[in-house]
Scaffold this active site. Structure first.
Site, PDB file in Angstrom:
ATOM      1  N   TYR A  99      13.386  -2.263  -7.584  1.00 46.53           N
ATOM      2  CA  TYR A  99      13.091  -2.350  -6.506  1.00 46.53           C
ATOM      3  C   TYR A  99      11.338  -1.799  -6.200  1.00 46.53           C
ATOM      4  CZ  TYR A  99      13.908   2.039  -6.075  1.00 46.53           C
ATOM      5  OH  TYR A  99      13.775   3.723  -5.640  1.00 46.53           O
ATOM      6  N   CYS A 100      10.773  -2.714  -5.449  1.00 48.57           N
ATOM      7  CA  CYS A 100       9.674  -2.249  -4.979  1.00 48.57           C
ATOM      8  C   CYS A 100       9.261  -2.998  -3.161  1.00 48.57           C
ATOM      9  CB  CYS A 100       8.003  -2.997  -5.740  1.00 48.57           C
ATOM     10  SG  CYS A 100       7.992  -4.209  -5.533  1.00 48.57           S
ATOM     11  N   THR A 101       8.360  -2.771  -2.892  1.00 46.87           N
ATOM     12  CA  THR A 101       7.788  -2.385  -1.635  1.00 46.87           C
ATOM     13  C   THR A 101       8.474  -4.087  -0.502  1.00 46.87           C
ATOM     14  OG1 THR A 101       6.424  -1.372  -1.025  1.00 46.87           O
ATOM     15  CG2 THR A 101       5.994  -2.692   0.554  1.00 46.87           C
TER      16      THR A 101
END
Length: 296
Positions: free
Chosen positions: A184-186
């Site tokens: 996951y990331c922004t």
């Protein structure tokens, strides 16, 4: 004052002439009065822009007229008009700097050989079916995770995305190669590249959250598996999905709860410092400390 918004977006698609796209995008943004950052490469586009909502809508419509950008997912958030001081558009080897431009392959459908995209509800379904075997893997810089992350996630000790290749090749995570990994990331872009890099190094079951933390937060707020604040790379610095957001960051000076980063008061230092409201009032509290070795 007109309603202000910020858009976050990316699109992986082959661009034969990024310089031509650069000229078109600059002309378009300047005409609409938009500010922010756009990166271009032969792999696609990555942007964050702020401005009047009406101008941003025109930008989205016109950008989607380019065939390779037709399916871009533009993520919207509230703005105040001062998130960006100017417009910066650059052509680079990578639109996400992993230091492996020759390794990434894209076609008109996006990244070739990346992780499986999961809608937020599918993330919950995977956890329900596979339980504690599922591993959440943070694809961001380690300082971002200090104020928000998925519960029980692995947070690699990287200071920038270029560290990930070495981190993965170090052997630290070899025991995870046969487990289901949810990255996951922004907004999703770093996961697009990271999952490809991971699969190329033997991680067999790799997923990514479609639309990143932003889309997950829009769907579940603070009632799901995410906790804390989302770090943002603009003057807002952080975002909460609801009034129920948990504060998991701690002040570097007094250990009080906080989610607010500040630029170091030492102008020679380009790093950030996490401070509570009380310590921020004392300008000296923003001077360099040994803890700054953890930030970049």
């Amino acid at each position: 004052m007109k309603l202000q918004k910020v858009i976050l977006y990316y699109g992986f698609t082959p661009l034969a002439d990024p310089e031509a796209i650069h000229r078109w995008q600059r002309t378009l943004c300047e005409h609409l009065g938009l500010k922010g950052r756009i990166l271009l490469s032969t792999h696609g586009i990555n942007g964050t822009l702020g401005g009047d909502m009406s101008a941003l809508k025109k930008y989205v419509r016109q950008t989607k007229q380019y065939p390779g950008f037709r399916h871009i997912d533009f993520k919207w958030s509230d703005g105040v008009g001062s998130e960006f001081s100017r417009l910066r558009i650059r052509v680079r080897d990578e639109i996400v700097s992993f230091g492996a431009p020759g390794e990434l392959k894209v076609d008109e459908n996006g990244v070739i050989g990346g992780g499986i995209h999961l809608e937020p509800r599918q993330v919950h379904e995977l956890v329900a079916s596979r339980g504690d075997d599922v591993v959440f893997f943070d694809a961001r810089n380690s300082f971002e995770a200090k104020i928000g992350r998925f519960k029980n996630a692995i947070v690699p000790g990287v200071q920038n995305t270029r560290d990930f290749v070495h981190e993965l090749e170090s052997g630290k995570y070899d025991q995870l190669k046969d487990r289901p990994i949810v990255t996951y990331c922004t907004g999703g872009i770093r996961c697009e590249v990271l999952t490809s890099v991971m699969k190329n190094r033997g991680f067999s079951e790799v997923y990514q959250i479609k639309g990143g933390i932003v889309r997950y937060g829009e769907r579940y707020g603070d009632r799901g598996l995410w906790e804390g604040s989302l770090y943002l790379f603009d003057d807002r610095m952080h975002h909460e999905f609801s009034t129920e957001a948990k504060v998991i960051g701690t002040c570097e000076r007094c250990d009080a709860p906080t989610s607010q980063y500040y630029n170091c008061a030492n102008l020679a230092c380009r790093k950030l410092i996490l401070l509570c409201a009380s310590c921020e009032q004392e300008n000296l509290s923003k001077n360099c400390t040994e803890a700054h070795a953890d930030f970049r």
